[in-house]
Structure formats: structure tokens, C-alpha cells
Scaffold this active site. Sequence first.
Site: not given
Ligand code: 4NP
Length: 158
Positions: A3, A9, A119
Amino acid sequence: MVCLGNICRSPTAHGVLEKLIQDKGLSEAIEVDSAGTSTYHIGDHPDPRSIAAAQRRGYSLEKQVARQVNPNDFQEFDYVLAMDADNLQHLVSAAPGGSKAKVQLLLDYASGETESVPDPYLGGGLQGFETVLDLVEGACQRLLEQLLQELPTAVREQ
Ligand code: 4NP
């Protein structure tokens, strides 16, 4: 499992598939890992909301540590599975020529219409973390069925 941040995710998908593999006694035969396309959270443990939601369904994420996807991943793993369309695009661009076919959406293995795992980090409250689990659990079960077919019979039936 890939991800953006590798804290919500993909750690969830990693933990769910890892448990399904453990329950089949196949941890020696099938390796599962996760990574992020970004550098944002390298070294961090999963988001506490992901850990808590997963724990309520019997999955353990707390030992995972975020890392960024790297060229070796495309060699080492047979499947490189993106959580959403942005991750997919990133991975297809990063994959060395012969390994592009390894890159797919995890939800290609789901029975529903949804293509991307939304997300939960970017809003949607705690329900977003449950939605991740709902989508990922179904896809991982079907993915495991596919993986079982690819294992040598001797390993599959042990
Ligand atoms: P992930 O969610 O891709 O599911 O781990 C996110 C976690 C952090 C960020 C974006 C998406 N961020 O911009 O810090």
C-alpha cells in the site's frame, strides 16, 4: 502486500494471509510480507487502529515494521499485490521487465465489484478499518486457494 504507508492496509493483508497460512500449517512453504510505496512511515509499527481492529478478529499485526518496497521484492516474491490503483501504477512502473506480470490488485482475488481497498488513514473513522478487514479477508481466502493449487502435492497434503 503493498500500500502507500505500510501501516494500515498492507499490514492488515499481511497479518490476515499469515494467519490463514499458519492455520493450514504452511508457514514453512509460503512466505508473506508487506511494504509501502512511500518512505513516510519506514520503521513504524502499524497504526494502532489497524492493530486493534485486526486483534478483535484474531490477527496479530503489532510486530510488523514498515518498510519501502525495493527491487529485490520483484525477484523474491511470486505475487506482488497492490491495495489500490495508485499502488498498482507505482509497482508496474518499478517492476523490472520480466516481473511486471507478478503485479496485481489484491482485490482481483475478491468476489465483489470493488477494485481498491479504501485508505482508512485518510478519513472515514474507525469503520474504515473494519472495511479494510472485510475486503482483505475475503480476498486472502481466495488467494490462498490459488496458492494451494501451485504448491507441490506433497507440501499441500502434509
Ligand atoms: P496505508 O495508509 O497506505 O494503508 O498504510 C496510509 C498511511 C499513512 C499515509 C497514507 C496512507 N500517510 O500519508 O502518512
